[in-house]
Write a protein that holds these residues in place. Sequence first.
Motif, short mmCIF file in Angstrom:
data_model
loop_
_atom_site.label_atom_id
_atom_site.label_comp_id
_atom_site.label_asym_id
_atom_site.label_seq_id
_atom_site.Cartn_x
_atom_site.Cartn_y
_atom_site.Cartn_z
N THR A 80 0.81 -1.25 0.05
CA THR A 80 -0.10 -0.05 0.04
C THR A 80 0.78 1.04 -0.08
OG1 THR A 80 -1.68 -1.15 1.29
CG2 THR A 80 -1.77 1.02 1.23
N ILE A 81 0.63 2.26 -0.81
CA ILE A 81 1.34 3.56 -0.89
C ILE A 81 0.39 4.51 -0.49
CG2 ILE A 81 2.39 4.94 -2.50
CD1 ILE A 81 3.06 2.73 -4.40
N TYR A 82 1.19 5.24 0.64
CA TYR A 82 0.42 6.48 1.24
C TYR A 82 1.24 7.84 0.90
CZ TYR A 82 -1.99 2.81 4.34
OH TYR A 82 -2.56 2.01 4.64
N LYS A 83 0.52 8.91 0.60
CA LYS A 83 1.18 10.20 0.41
C LYS A 83 1.23 10.98 1.63
CE LYS A 83 1.33 12.06 -3.53
NZ LYS A 83 1.13 12.99 -4.90
N TYR A 84 2.42 11.32 2.21
CA TYR A 84 2.49 11.87 3.64
C TYR A 84 1.99 13.26 3.38
CZ TYR A 84 4.73 13.85 7.71
OH TYR A 84 4.78 14.13 9.05
N PRO A 85 0.97 13.61 4.43
CA PRO A 85 1.12 13.27 5.79
C PRO A 85 -0.04 12.28 5.77
CG PRO A 85 -0.11 15.31 5.62
CD PRO A 85 0.60 15.22 4.27
N CYS A 86 -0.77 11.69 5.01
CA CYS A 86 -2.07 10.99 5.28
C CYS A 86 -1.14 9.52 5.48
CB CYS A 86 -2.97 10.81 3.82
SG CYS A 86 -3.57 12.47 3.62
N ILE A 87 -0.85 9.06 6.57
CA ILE A 87 -0.51 7.64 6.96
C ILE A 87 -1.32 6.95 8.07
CG2 ILE A 87 1.67 8.24 6.07
CD1 ILE A 87 2.51 8.45 9.24
N PRO A 88 -1.17 5.39 8.20
CA PRO A 88 -2.00 5.05 9.28
C PRO A 88 -1.54 5.35 10.39
CG PRO A 88 -1.50 3.37 7.33
CD PRO A 88 -0.46 4.81 7.14
N GLU A 89 -2.31 5.19 11.47
CA GLU A 89 -1.87 5.04 13.09
C GLU A 89 -1.42 3.54 13.14
OE1 GLU A 89 -1.65 7.62 15.22
OE2 GLU A 89 -2.91 9.10 13.88
N TYR A 90 -0.28 3.69 13.83
CA TYR A 90 0.52 2.45 14.18
C TYR A 90 0.50 2.01 15.53
CZ TYR A 90 2.05 2.75 9.26
OH TYR A 90 2.12 2.84 7.92
N GLU A 91 0.03 2.85 16.45
CA GLU A 91 0.31 2.87 17.83
C GLU A 91 0.14 1.47 18.53
OE1 GLU A 91 1.51 3.51 21.68
OE2 GLU A 91 1.64 4.90 20.14
N GLU A 92 -1.08 0.92 18.10
CA GLU A 92 -1.50 -0.50 18.80
C GLU A 92 -1.05 -1.59 18.19
OE1 GLU A 92 -5.93 -0.51 18.42
OE2 GLU A 92 -6.29 1.16 19.64
N LYS A 93 -0.30 -1.20 17.02
CA LYS A 93 0.18 -2.54 16.39
C LYS A 93 1.65 -2.50 16.32
CE LYS A 93 -3.53 -4.67 15.00
NZ LYS A 93 -4.01 -5.94 15.62
N ARG A 94 2.33 -1.50 16.95
CA ARG A 94 3.79 -1.27 16.65
C ARG A 94 4.86 -2.30 17.29
NH1 ARG A 94 5.46 3.33 17.85
NH2 ARG A 94 3.47 4.47 18.06
N HIS A 95 4.04 -3.28 18.07
CA HIS A 95 4.95 -4.45 18.45
C HIS A 95 5.22 -5.35 17.38
CE1 HIS A 95 0.71 -5.34 19.16
NE2 HIS A 95 0.95 -6.86 18.88
N GLU A 96 4.50 -5.22 16.19
CA GLU A 96 4.38 -6.22 14.97
C GLU A 96 4.77 -5.51 13.83
OE1 GLU A 96 0.61 -7.93 15.59
OE2 GLU A 96 0.01 -6.61 14.21
N ILE A 97 5.36 -4.12 14.06
CA ILE A 97 5.77 -3.33 12.73
C ILE A 97 7.02 -2.96 12.91
CG2 ILE A 97 5.03 -1.38 11.57
CD1 ILE A 97 2.30 -1.63 12.46
N ALA A 98 7.83 -2.94 11.73
CA ALA A 98 9.13 -2.26 12.02
C ALA A 98 9.43 -1.22 10.66
CB ALA A 98 10.19 -3.68 11.80
N LEU A 99 10.26 -0.47 10.86
CA LEU A 99 10.75 0.63 9.82
C LEU A 99 11.82 0.47 9.55
CD1 LEU A 99 9.86 3.54 8.60
CD2 LEU A 99 10.84 4.41 10.81
N ILE A 100 12.08 0.43 7.96
CA ILE A 100 13.49 0.42 7.31
C ILE A 100 14.04 1.79 7.11
CG2 ILE A 100 14.63 -0.47 5.42
CD1 ILE A 100 13.36 -2.84 6.72
#
Length: 316
Positions: free
Chosen positions: A132-152
């Motif tokens: 999925t491609i998002y154009k900033y600043p329209c991005i999802p909220e990752y707070e509740e799932k941050r334990h299963e998400i990583a940022l490259i």
Amino acid sequence: MGLLIQLTMSSNSSTLLNEENSQGPKRNTECLESLELQTASSFQDNPLQQLQLASQEVLEKAKKSGRSKCPRCSSSRMFYCYTCFVPVETVPTKEIPTVKLPLKIDIIKHPNETDGKSTAVHAKLLAPDDVTIYKYPCIPEYEEKRHEIALIFPGPNSVSVKDIASHLQKHTEKNVCDNDDDCSREPSVKQAKIEPKEEEKSINKHISSNKSEGTRLKKIIFIDSTWNQTNKIITDERLQGLLQIELKTRKTCFWRHQKGKPDTYLSTIEAIYYFLVDYHQEILKENYKGQYDNLLFFFSFMYTLIKNAKCCAGKE
């Protein structure tokens, strides 16, 4: 890690290709001979030579036909529409390979990143169900799932791919204890009328189950922009606290490499591809047999096209 490019015939690459075609049979013959003389030594550091790719004949035909219409917006494009994320009319969708990924990918694109210069669209075209491609600043909220998400993204706290599991486990252990009464209770051996070993087994089994579930990475985030534009996105509060991963051992083949940046700074599609290869081997513990090579289907074609054009123009 975004970065940069016009894989759709930019004016620069078009000029190079036109030079190649305008030199006549003699120049083309000389160029072909020159390319043949470039033995393995000149390409030995090019990992694209070893890719297991689907036939690129459809791209060869499209190149000869020239620009074509996007079936959705009718814009004139080469190979694919970088705004609608679909192949053009001369590139049938059924002839484009699709890749199934082991996790979901979110690409956050900087608003000032030129659509036609981004390789992010390759991922969407080739793995449409998982990207999925998002154009900033329209991005999802990752707070509740941050334990299963990583940022490259490289940084002082970034880890290697092989260290993902241990770092996610530490995060999960903290979450389990924060949300589970078992972790805050008195040690089971102090509780009367309950067999200590059985109680401990029950608690440990419960925590172990949560750890196992929590240490499974489910989504990776990539930033698509020039390196000078990344600060606005990487400092966004919605991305804070995410595990950061750095790809330190791969070198870019991208023809628009940014001056002053190390060759380990990859284009978006390269970063996605190399991460998945490492993830497959280091985390899934499986032999890599080219499962994700087709993510570089467009990239490798353009690389060869531009490499040859530069050669024939006498720039290499």
